[in-house]
Design an enzyme around this catalytic site. Structure first.
Site, PDB file in Angstrom:
ATOM      1  N   TYR A 142       0.909  -1.109   0.146  1.00 48.51           N
ATOM      2  CA  TYR A 142      -0.075  -0.075   0.066  1.00 48.51           C
ATOM      3  C   TYR A 142       0.835   1.215  -0.242  1.00 48.51           C
ATOM      4  CZ  TYR A 142      -3.132   3.761   1.471  1.00 48.51           C
ATOM      5  OH  TYR A 142      -3.577   4.899   1.964  1.00 48.51           O
ATOM      6  N   GLU A 202      -4.076   7.527  -3.529  1.00 47.39           N
ATOM      7  CA  GLU A 202      -3.435   6.077  -2.938  1.00 47.39           C
ATOM      8  C   GLU A 202      -3.423   5.079  -4.064  1.00 47.39           C
ATOM      9  OE1 GLU A 202      -5.821   5.022   0.110  1.00 47.39           O
ATOM     10  OE2 GLU A 202      -7.644   4.102  -0.965  1.00 47.39           O
TER      11      GLU A 202
END
Length: 385
Positions: free
Chosen positions: A108, A196
């Site tokens: 991530y 993101e």
């Protein structure tokens, strides 16, 4: 403003973030053609402004173009329900056809503004493919952070440290660090409020890719990015919120029965709180702003009453730039024009308040005037019930 995955990936790719080869498709024919062009196995991904698409059946792997066509036929036109869409779901009007990759690990990466610090914070985690909120709640130690000083980008040493910290092999650290700095560059270039990559994948042959991407733009900065405004998908937004934006109104639809019209975001939040305190539920957040005109007030009223759940309306105004007589004039005109049947409670203070109250009293319409916020909340909740 939210944008689709494929649009976010185009922004990131233009700044050097590696993304899988892919094409957008609006029809099954386009989906099949895209799959043939990419060759071999592909992923068919529904494009909506919500996460959890895979769990909802909106992401499927096809072994060839023929199967990609069949999958696209099922996904296009479906109402996709995920934990972020709510029970109503979202209609799928387009799919992303993308090459498959030999995924070894899912990670991530994300950039967000830390309002407490007043600085950007870059986050990286070895727990990719999982909602970052879930990681923060269960295993916060897996989230690594680096603070970005105002006027600066993510420093190369910060990126390398994060890459090593989330377990990127030495041979791939350079590519991962480059992707991290490019993600920050994209965020800053477009005036983002969130960017993101989840998951950010490491492949079996040591390459890195943004397998998924999410970008949210700062509405207040869109005047600087005319090209990005074109990425807005109105079909993904609530129709009433779209209508409000046309008139410069800050409106968010909620699920209650007491509609609110307020000037100022802080007063609007306090109004919603006091409605709850009085035992009711607000139907919306609506900030008409400090300098609203009578026309904007009429438009706001029309939007409020377009919500079929509304049983009563509370108008809570502190007259400063927006004078109380201007508000009262707009409300009276709107009530007459729309033949309003629901009860309306008005609490106003400030500039020209006596004139505003006289306009309401002389209108011949059935307004309930409140003395203060507590009185207004109790009256409107009682009328809504």
């Amino acid at each position: 403003m939210k944008i689709h995955e494929y649009q976010a990936k185009a922004i990131l790719a233009a700044r050097g973030v590696p993304v899988p080869r892919g094409k957008i498709a609006y029809t099954v024919d386009e989906a099949e053609a895209a799959a043939r062009e990419l060759g071999g196995s592909v992923v068919v991904k529904a494009q909506i402004h919500a996460g959890g698409r895979g769990k909802g059946g909106g992401v499927k792997v096809a072994k060839d173009a023929t199967e990609a066509r069949e999958i696209a036929k099922k996904i296009l036109g479906m109402t996709l329900v995920t934990h972020q869409t709510g029970p109503g779901g979202r209609l799928v009007t387009r799919v992303l056809i993308e090459e498959t990759l030999p995924i070894k690990r899912e990670l991530y990466l994300g950039v967000v503004l830390d309002r407490a610090l007043g600085k950007l914070v870059f986050m990286a985690s070895a727990a990719g493919g999982v909602e970052i909120e879930e990681v923060a709640a269960r295993t916060p130690e897996l989230i690594l952070k680096a603070v970005i000083e105002p006027g600066h980008e993510l420093a190369p040493f910060q990126a390398r440290k994060l890459a090593f910290g989330i377990g990127i092999p030495a041979a791939s650290v350079g590519a991962a660090a480059k992707a991290m700095t490019a993600l920050v560059s994209a965020y800053q270039d477009i005036d983002g409020s969130l960017a993101e990559i989840n998951p950010f994948v490491l492949t079996a042959d040591g390459r890195v890719f943004a397998l998924d991407a999410k970008i949210t733009l700062d509405d207040n900065a869109l005047y600087r990015h005319k090209d990005l405004v074109e990425l807005r998908d109105l079909h993904e937004e609530d129709p009433l919120e779209v209508e409000a934006s046309r008139f410069g109104l800050n409106y968010i639809k909620l699920d209650g029965t007491v509609a609110c019209m307020v000037n100022g975001a802080g007063l609007a939040m306090a109004t919603m709180d006091i409605i709850k305190y009085a035992g009711g539920n607000p139907a919306n957040f609506l900030d008409v702003g400090g300098g609203a005109s009578a026309e904007q007030i009429r438009s706001a009223f029309h939007i409020l009453l377009s919500d079929k759940n509304v049983r009563a309306v509370l108008i809570n105004i502190f007259g400063g730039i927006l004078r109380c007589d201007t508000l009262a004039t707009g409300v009276v005109e709107a009530a007459r024009e729309l033949n309003v049947q629901v009860p309306i409670v008005v609490r106003m203070e400030g500039t020209n308040v006596e004139l505003g109250r006289r306009i309401l009293a002389d209108s011949g319409l059935n307004f309930t005037v409140a003395d203060n916020m507590k009185d207004a909340a109790e009256k409107v909740v009682g009328l809504a019930q």
